[in-house]
Design a protein around this motif. Sequence first.
Motif, PDB file in Angstrom:
ATOM      1  N   LEU A   1       0.905  -1.121  -0.062  1.00  0.00           N
ATOM      2  CA  LEU A   1       0.043  -0.171  -0.063  1.00  0.00           C
ATOM      3  C   LEU A   1       0.809   1.316   0.112  1.00  0.00           C
ATOM      4  CD1 LEU A   1      -3.030  -0.782   2.495  1.00  0.00           C
ATOM      5  CD2 LEU A   1      -3.147  -0.558  -0.092  1.00  0.00           C
ATOM      6  N   GLY A   2       1.914   1.105   0.823  1.00  0.00           N
ATOM      7  CA  GLY A   2       2.758   2.299   0.769  1.00  0.00           C
ATOM      8  C   GLY A   2       3.394   2.675  -0.521  1.00  0.00           C
ATOM      9  N   LEU A   3       3.776   1.548  -1.093  1.00  0.00           N
ATOM     10  CA  LEU A   3       4.420   1.800  -2.729  1.00  0.00           C
ATOM     11  C   LEU A   3       3.450   2.158  -3.622  1.00  0.00           C
ATOM     12  CD1 LEU A   3       6.510  -1.787  -2.563  1.00  0.00           C
ATOM     13  CD2 LEU A   3       7.341   0.852  -2.483  1.00  0.00           C
ATOM     14  N   LEU A   4       2.277   1.562  -3.440  1.00  0.00           N
ATOM     15  CA  LEU A   4       1.351   2.180  -4.460  1.00  0.00           C
ATOM     16  C   LEU A   4       1.044   3.644  -4.185  1.00  0.00           C
ATOM     17  CD1 LEU A   4      -1.446  -0.787  -4.346  1.00  0.00           C
ATOM     18  CD2 LEU A   4      -0.035  -0.188  -6.086  1.00  0.00           C
ATOM     19  N   SER A   5       0.896   4.068  -2.617  1.00  0.00           N
ATOM     20  CA  SER A   5       0.609   5.494  -2.439  1.00  0.00           C
ATOM     21  C   SER A   5       1.943   6.468  -2.880  1.00  0.00           C
ATOM     22  CB  SER A   5       0.531   5.702  -1.151  1.00  0.00           C
ATOM     23  OG  SER A   5       1.539   5.681  -0.346  1.00  0.00           O
ATOM     24  N   GLU A   6       2.990   5.748  -3.535  1.00  0.00           N
ATOM     25  CA  GLU A   6       4.167   6.328  -4.222  1.00  0.00           C
ATOM     26  C   GLU A   6       4.937   7.232  -3.065  1.00  0.00           C
ATOM     27  OE1 GLU A   6       2.215   8.421  -7.393  1.00  0.00           O
ATOM     28  OE2 GLU A   6       2.890   6.605  -8.709  1.00  0.00           O
ATOM     29  N   ALA A   7       4.890   6.640  -1.798  1.00  0.00           N
ATOM     30  CA  ALA A   7       5.530   7.331  -0.633  1.00  0.00           C
ATOM     31  C   ALA A   7       6.910   7.019  -0.753  1.00  0.00           C
ATOM     32  CB  ALA A   7       5.254   6.860   0.441  1.00  0.00           C
ATOM     33  N   GLU A   8       7.901   8.097  -0.618  1.00  0.00           N
ATOM     34  CA  GLU A   8       9.332   7.836  -0.579  1.00  0.00           C
ATOM     35  C   GLU A   8       9.804   7.899   0.847  1.00  0.00           C
ATOM     36  OE1 GLU A   8      11.248   9.702  -4.329  1.00  0.00           O
ATOM     37  OE2 GLU A   8       9.602  11.118  -3.454  1.00  0.00           O
ATOM     38  N   ILE A   9       9.224   8.040   1.808  1.00  0.00           N
ATOM     39  CA  ILE A   9       9.682   7.734   3.178  1.00  0.00           C
ATOM     40  C   ILE A   9       8.668   6.763   3.979  1.00  0.00           C
ATOM     41  CG2 ILE A   9      10.083   8.780   5.328  1.00  0.00           C
ATOM     42  CD1 ILE A   9      10.686  11.470   3.708  1.00  0.00           C
ATOM     43  N   PHE A  10       9.154   5.781   4.435  1.00  0.00           N
ATOM     44  CA  PHE A  10       8.252   4.742   5.026  1.00  0.00           C
ATOM     45  C   PHE A  10       8.381   4.768   6.616  1.00  0.00           C
ATOM     46  CE2 PHE A  10       6.636   1.594   2.247  1.00  0.00           C
ATOM     47  CZ  PHE A  10       6.398   2.171   1.013  1.00  0.00           C
ATOM     48  N   LEU A  11       7.307   5.272   7.324  1.00  0.00           N
ATOM     49  CA  LEU A  11       7.605   5.350   8.698  1.00  0.00           C
ATOM     50  C   LEU A  11       6.966   4.026   9.398  1.00  0.00           C
ATOM     51  CD1 LEU A  11       6.548   8.906   9.023  1.00  0.00           C
ATOM     52  CD2 LEU A  11       8.854   8.161   8.995  1.00  0.00           C
ATOM     53  N   LEU A  12       7.545   3.104   9.907  1.00  0.00           N
ATOM     54  CA  LEU A  12       7.102   1.745  10.512  1.00  0.00           C
ATOM     55  C   LEU A  12       7.203   1.430  12.020  1.00  0.00           C
ATOM     56  CD1 LEU A  12       8.884   0.057   7.597  1.00  0.00           C
ATOM     57  CD2 LEU A  12       6.674   0.742   7.178  1.00  0.00           C
ATOM     58  N   ASP A  13       6.027   1.649  12.675  1.00  0.00           N
ATOM     59  CA  ASP A  13       5.991   1.324  13.814  1.00  0.00           C
ATOM     60  C   ASP A  13       5.837  -0.474  14.255  1.00  0.00           C
ATOM     61  OD1 ASP A  13       5.912   1.528  16.586  1.00  0.00           O
ATOM     62  OD2 ASP A  13       4.013   2.923  16.513  1.00  0.00           O
ATOM     63  N   GLU A  14       7.038  -0.791  14.470  1.00  0.00           N
ATOM     64  CA  GLU A  14       7.070  -2.305  14.981  1.00  0.00           C
ATOM     65  C   GLU A  14       6.420  -2.954  13.860  1.00  0.00           C
ATOM     66  OE1 GLU A  14       6.584  -3.450  18.759  1.00  0.00           O
ATOM     67  OE2 GLU A  14       6.765  -1.467  19.800  1.00  0.00           O
ATOM     68  N   PRO A  15       7.053  -2.943  12.741  1.00  0.00           N
ATOM     69  CA  PRO A  15       6.399  -3.728  11.581  1.00  0.00           C
ATOM     70  C   PRO A  15       6.681  -5.223  11.768  1.00  0.00           C
ATOM     71  CG  PRO A  15       8.666  -2.798  10.939  1.00  0.00           C
ATOM     72  CD  PRO A  15       8.530  -2.369  12.063  1.00  0.00           C
ATOM     73  N   THR A  16       7.552  -5.824  12.603  1.00  0.00           N
ATOM     74  CA  THR A  16       7.586  -7.129  12.769  1.00  0.00           C
ATOM     75  C   THR A  16       7.063  -7.737  14.085  1.00  0.00           C
ATOM     76  OG1 THR A  16       9.946  -6.825  13.915  1.00  0.00           O
ATOM     77  CG2 THR A  16       9.819  -7.208  11.461  1.00  0.00           C
ATOM     78  N   SER A  17       6.312  -6.836  14.905  1.00  0.00           N
ATOM     79  CA  SER A  17       5.775  -6.978  16.130  1.00  0.00           C
ATOM     80  C   SER A  17       4.851  -8.560  15.748  1.00  0.00           C
ATOM     81  CB  SER A  17       4.849  -6.384  16.802  1.00  0.00           C
ATOM     82  OG  SER A  17       4.029  -5.873  15.986  1.00  0.00           O
ATOM     83  N   ASN A  18       4.544  -9.424  16.765  1.00  0.00           N
ATOM     84  CA  ASN A  18       3.745 -10.744  16.340  1.00  0.00           C
ATOM     85  C   ASN A  18       4.181 -11.540  15.159  1.00  0.00           C
ATOM     86  OD1 ASN A  18       2.010  -9.890  18.337  1.00  0.00           O
ATOM     87  ND2 ASN A  18       0.711  -8.411  17.006  1.00  0.00           N
ATOM     88  N   MET A  19       5.354 -11.685  14.703  1.00  0.00           N
ATOM     89  CA  MET A  19       5.791 -12.478  13.804  1.00  0.00           C
ATOM     90  C   MET A  19       7.034 -13.288  14.143  1.00  0.00           C
ATOM     91  SD  MET A  19       6.040 -10.072  10.433  1.00  0.00           S
ATOM     92  CE  MET A  19       4.946  -8.837  10.241  1.00  0.00           C
ATOM     93  N   ASP A  20       6.814 -14.602  13.440  1.00  0.00           N
ATOM     94  CA  ASP A  20       7.829 -15.496  13.997  1.00  0.00           C
ATOM     95  C   ASP A  20       9.410 -15.025  13.362  1.00  0.00           C
ATOM     96  OD1 ASP A  20       8.133 -16.155  11.252  1.00  0.00           O
ATOM     97  OD2 ASP A  20       6.330 -17.797  11.547  1.00  0.00           O
ATOM     98  N   LEU A  21      10.510 -15.712  13.498  1.00  0.00           N
ATOM     99  CA  LEU A  21      11.811 -15.282  13.175  1.00  0.00           C
ATOM    100  C   LEU A  21      11.682 -15.142  11.488  1.00  0.00           C
ATOM    101  CD1 LEU A  21      14.383 -14.116  14.122  1.00  0.00           C
ATOM    102  CD2 LEU A  21      15.144 -16.623  14.024  1.00  0.00           C
ATOM    103  N   ILE A  22      11.144 -16.272  11.071  1.00  0.00           N
ATOM    104  CA  ILE A  22      11.339 -16.137   9.487  1.00  0.00           C
ATOM    105  C   ILE A  22      10.773 -15.113   8.847  1.00  0.00           C
ATOM    106  CG2 ILE A  22      10.915 -17.409   7.280  1.00  0.00           C
ATOM    107  CD1 ILE A  22      10.849 -19.978   9.454  1.00  0.00           C
ATOM    108  N   ASN A  23       9.521 -14.577   9.336  1.00  0.00           N
ATOM    109  CA  ASN A  23       8.839 -13.490   8.750  1.00  0.00           C
ATOM    110  C   ASN A  23       9.174 -12.167   9.092  1.00  0.00           C
ATOM    111  OD1 ASN A  23       6.204 -14.428   6.957  1.00  0.00           O
ATOM    112  ND2 ASN A  23       5.665 -15.419   8.859  1.00  0.00           N
ATOM    113  N   GLN A  24       9.818 -12.145  10.274  1.00  0.00           N
ATOM    114  CA  GLN A  24      10.628 -10.858  10.547  1.00  0.00           C
ATOM    115  C   GLN A  24      11.657 -10.758   9.696  1.00  0.00           C
ATOM    116  OE1 GLN A  24      11.804 -10.096  14.575  1.00  0.00           O
ATOM    117  NE2 GLN A  24      10.010 -11.807  15.562  1.00  0.00           N
TER     118      GLN A  24
END
Lengths: 239, 324
Positions: free
Chosen positions: A136-159
Amino acid sequence: MIEIKDLSFNFENTNFFENINLSLKESCINVIIGPNGAGKTTLIKLIAGILKPDCGVIKSGKKMFYLPQKITYTGAITLYEYLTSIFFRKNWKWHITKNEKQKIFEIMQKLEIYDKKDITVEKLSAGELQKANIALGLLSEAEIFLLDEPTSNMDLINQVKVLDIIKKLSKNGITSVVILHDLNLAAFYGDYFIGINQERKIFSAGKKDFLKSEILKKIYNIDFKILNDNGSYNVQIIK
Amino acid sequence: MAESKKIYTLIILTIVFLIALYLALFAGYKDSGIHLLFKSFDLSNDADSIILTVLRYPRVLKGFIAGSCLALAGLFMQAVSKNPLAEPYLTGVSSGAGLGIVISVIYFNSMNYSLFGFAGALISSAAVILFAGISRFSAAKMILTGLSVNLFASSLISLFILMHADKSHLIMFILSGGFNSGGLVPDKTLFAVFSAALAASCFVIPKLNFLRLDENMVPSFKKEVYLIIILSAFLTCLSVFAAGILGFIGIIAPQIAKKLVGNDYRYLFFANILIGGSFILFADYLSRTLVYPLQIPLGLVIAFIGAPVFVFFLTKKGDIFDRN
């Protein structure tokens, strides 16, 4: 480049942040670390413009995309439909053009979620959902991504998968600001580091200068041992 | 869900709607059949065609308007509040309309009660939306304000009924919901206003697809949400004018539509118009024929069919109500 100058922010009549100066590095992964309640989310929301500073300026000049820690999903739509949502912002837009469809498919392929396009959102895994949000971020053509704990609730592989994508994006010129809790993952993926401690003091430096036991102790108030093996770092807690 | 499947569903819904339309227009005659439609065009004084043109056409038109308005208003409310239990009367429309109707029956010519009901609905929903939006608007605040206004107005209704026991039977009959002569406002005007409201809906419907995204993730548009709520309240007022206070449709039509065509608002728009319209036309047919020659108030028939249908969907397809 994101430039923060003399930023102050008050929250419930107390000074939350006072006179903060920061400059984040372009086309890099900027990692924010610190204990719970230190103000990492507040800082990222200030950068995103969701919270307004009481004084000071934040300069970025580029389109930003903010991914909150907790996201509510609308049910009964497929992954493809979820991604089309972003295009319905304008008035009188009743259908998705061929171009837009093509763009969605390309990004899905890039993020390796194309084969899930007809799966409903509630059946996707946490990792796949996070990839969809990055899409979604890429589709909105943003150039700065602000990600608040994007890997919470994920196993190691997905992180690792999600962080790999963020790394790949930074090589393509996208600047990201990421809140992380796992110091080893942060050390592996981060290029530039911002640490906030409970007193809301902010430390920032590049990888080599930041990953030192005395700085980490100032942030977390516990002792660390840091092993550096030719630029690959290993952070250990000393008890 | 594939696009083609959604289009097939819409075609089936259209067929169902045409059946309901046929029943509402022609059933109940000794001499029923589609040829009556053609007969009614040759302006003869044939009794059957008078029944059609004077009684049935306006009634079917109003039924369709009421049903589709309620279904759309419910769809808007559920989308904006992101709550599958939201319904059109949340903005205080129902008791505002009821109060208008009661005042009209008691103090004015009861012929024009639907106009009074419409005015009452407009005033109460305007009050609720204004109160909820004066400082920072939120859906939760609006629902609670609507609840308060509903309580306030319904206590006034009870008070009026208690003070005028002689008219209480008539009031109860009207409040049960049903069609009426419309009084001073011609049906053409009603249809024109309805068309305008539909055109306005076309503007906002695709935006609801955008609202499917988390509001913290994308820049939300508060102003548009506010406009959608105003539009929803206006559609509800129109339905009150056309057919009185009818519960249930505004909450179940959007739910059933969502189950049938998924969560794409472009399809939900048409599905809701068809489902809401069919539902009322079918209920109207039953209200005329169930205990012939008596007419059961439309609102009661809707509750009689609506409650079992809703419970069926809850038990069979309960999982869709956990999300929205």
